[in-house]
Design an enzyme around this catalytic site. Structure first.
Site, PDB file in Angstrom:
ATOM      1  CD  GLU A  82      11.326  25.797  13.977  1.00 45.95           C
ATOM      2  OE1 GLU A  82      12.216  26.182  14.732  1.00 45.95           O
ATOM      3  OE2 GLU A  82      10.760  26.558  13.168  1.00 45.95           O
ATOM      4  CG  HIS A 116       9.104  30.336  15.502  1.00 48.36           C
ATOM      5  ND1 HIS A 116       8.761  29.201  16.202  1.00 48.36           N
ATOM      6  CD2 HIS A 116      10.299  30.067  14.941  1.00 48.36           C
ATOM      7  CE1 HIS A 116       9.713  28.292  16.060  1.00 48.36           C
ATOM      8  NE2 HIS A 116      10.665  28.798  15.310  1.00 48.36           N
ATOM      9  CG  HIS A 152      14.609  28.434  18.696  1.00 44.57           C
ATOM     10  ND1 HIS A 152      13.365  28.899  19.055  1.00 44.57           N
ATOM     11  CD2 HIS A 152      14.489  28.012  17.417  1.00 44.57           C
ATOM     12  CE1 HIS A 152      12.525  28.764  18.033  1.00 44.57           C
ATOM     13  NE2 HIS A 152      13.182  28.223  17.029  1.00 44.57           N
ATOM     14  CG  HIS A 159      13.229  27.374   8.525  1.00 42.53           C
ATOM     15  ND1 HIS A 159      12.121  26.674   8.951  1.00 42.53           N
ATOM     16  CD2 HIS A 159      13.807  27.846   9.655  1.00 42.53           C
ATOM     17  CE1 HIS A 159      12.038  26.738  10.268  1.00 42.53           C
ATOM     18  NE2 HIS A 159      13.061  27.441  10.723  1.00 42.53           N
TER      19      HIS A 159
HETATM   20  C1  DHB Z   1      14.903  31.616  11.333  1.00 44.18           C
HETATM   21  C2  DHB Z   1      13.775  30.788  11.440  1.00 44.18           C
HETATM   22  C3  DHB Z   1      13.491  30.120  12.629  1.00 44.18           C
HETATM   23  O1  DHB Z   1      12.425  29.280  12.787  1.00 44.18           O
HETATM   24  C4  DHB Z   1      14.299  30.304  13.732  1.00 44.18           C
HETATM   25  O2  DHB Z   1      13.953  29.698  14.878  1.00 44.18           O
HETATM   26  C5  DHB Z   1      15.426  31.123  13.649  1.00 44.18           C
HETATM   27  C6  DHB Z   1      15.725  31.764  12.447  1.00 44.18           C
HETATM   28  C7  DHB Z   1      15.223  32.358  10.078  1.00 44.18           C
HETATM   29  O3  DHB Z   1      14.651  32.078   9.023  1.00 44.18           O
HETATM   30  O4  DHB Z   1      16.066  33.260  10.138  1.00 44.18           O
HETATM   31 FE    FE Z   2      12.594  28.182  14.891  1.00 50.65          FE
END
Ligand code: DHB
Ligand code: FE
Length: 285
Positions: free
Chosen positions: A240, A12, A59, A193
């Protein structure tokens, strides 16, 4: 009877939404990612679900540390795209399904999953970006949406096991809803990530591939993986991925993989998109 006809696992990343909203999907950076989306969109368009249960995380947009529900179910009849600091995304208003949502709440609480209830909830990129990825840019969303927000922000998030069990309970709940509705379940977020600290930018393709394999073929084994393994291997925001286990649980027994796309990087993230179909009917599966 309502039935779960499929599951979608989907990253997302907000920048994916911005690329769509600003007409940049054919730029060299984005094209290989967006080239992977049509088969999932075609599957969804052909499946014609009535409702999507979207498992996502807020978030710190609609929620904040003032109130941190572990699981929060949206029972409203509409949900607005949230303003995350630069105005709401210009995507259609989301229409809820209060009757199904209240049924889910009753069934899940009596099944010993104690959800919090949102009568009002603005939904952030965690929910709207997976819809844009899988639907495109419609004038109206083609199905109703029941948001299920999971806390993966404030330690401790729910365990993988709890998420898988919640998904299985969602299947029982959906299948005890009398109306003939076709339901898809989204698990959003991930894949690997990390957005913060010394390891910001960490992506782990090997972990992501192993997660998909185990989540699909042996969900109980994936559900037993502790939080610390996600943090170490998939980065702080890789947690997540526990939300994909809710989706997997909702599909019941063995599943058929219809489609998979994985691309590195999308912003800071290993971008995954997977479409699964249940192979067995019935809550006992
Ligand atoms: C990014 C990924 C995420 O899941 C999020 O909530 C905010 C930013 C990203 O990779 O930039
Ligand atoms: Fe996220």
């Amino acid at each position: 009877m309502a039935t779960i006809i499929g599951g979608i696992g989907c990253t997302h990343v907000p920048a994916i939404g911005a690329a769509i909203d600003n007409g940049r999907t054919q730029e060299p950076y984005w094209k290989p990612l967006f080239d992977g989306y049509p088969p999932a969109r075609e599957w969804l368009a052909a499946a014609r679900p009535d409702v999507a249960i979207v498992v996502y995380n807020d978030h710190a947009t609609a929620l904040s540390l003032r109130l941190v529900p572990t699981f929060l179910l949206g029972v409203a009849d509409r949900f607005s795209p949230a303003d995350e600091g630069y105005g709401p995304r210009r995507v259609p208003m989301l229409h809820g399904h209060p009757d199904l949502a209240w049924h889910l709440n009753e069934s899940l609480v009596l099944d010993e999953f104690d959800l919090a209830i949102a009568n009002e909830l603005d939904v952030d990129h965690g929910l709207t970006v997976p819809l844009s990825i899988t639907v495109g840019e419609p004038d109206e969303w083609p199905f109703r949406v029941v948001p299920l927000a999971v806390n993966v922000i404030q330690y401790p998030p729910p365990t993988g096991r709890r998420c898988l069990a919640l998904g299985r309970a969602i299947r029982r709940a959906v299948e005890s809803y009398p109306e003939d509705l076709k339901v898809v379940v989204y698990g959003t977020g991930g894949m690997s990530h990390q957005l913060q600290g010394e390891r910001a930018g960490l992506i782990n393709r090997q972990f992501d591939m192993a997660f998909l394999r185990t989540m699909i073929d042996d969900p109980d084994a994936q559900a037993a993986v502790p939080h610390i393994d996600y943090l170490r291997e998939a980065g702080s925001e890789g947690i997540e991925l526990v939300m994909w286990l809710v989706m997997r649980g909702a599909l019941g027994g063995p599943v058929r993989e219809v489609y998979r796309h994985y691309h590195v990087p999308a912003s800071n993230t290993g971008a995954g998109l997977i479409v699964l179909e249940p192979t067995t009917a019935g809550a006992a599966a």
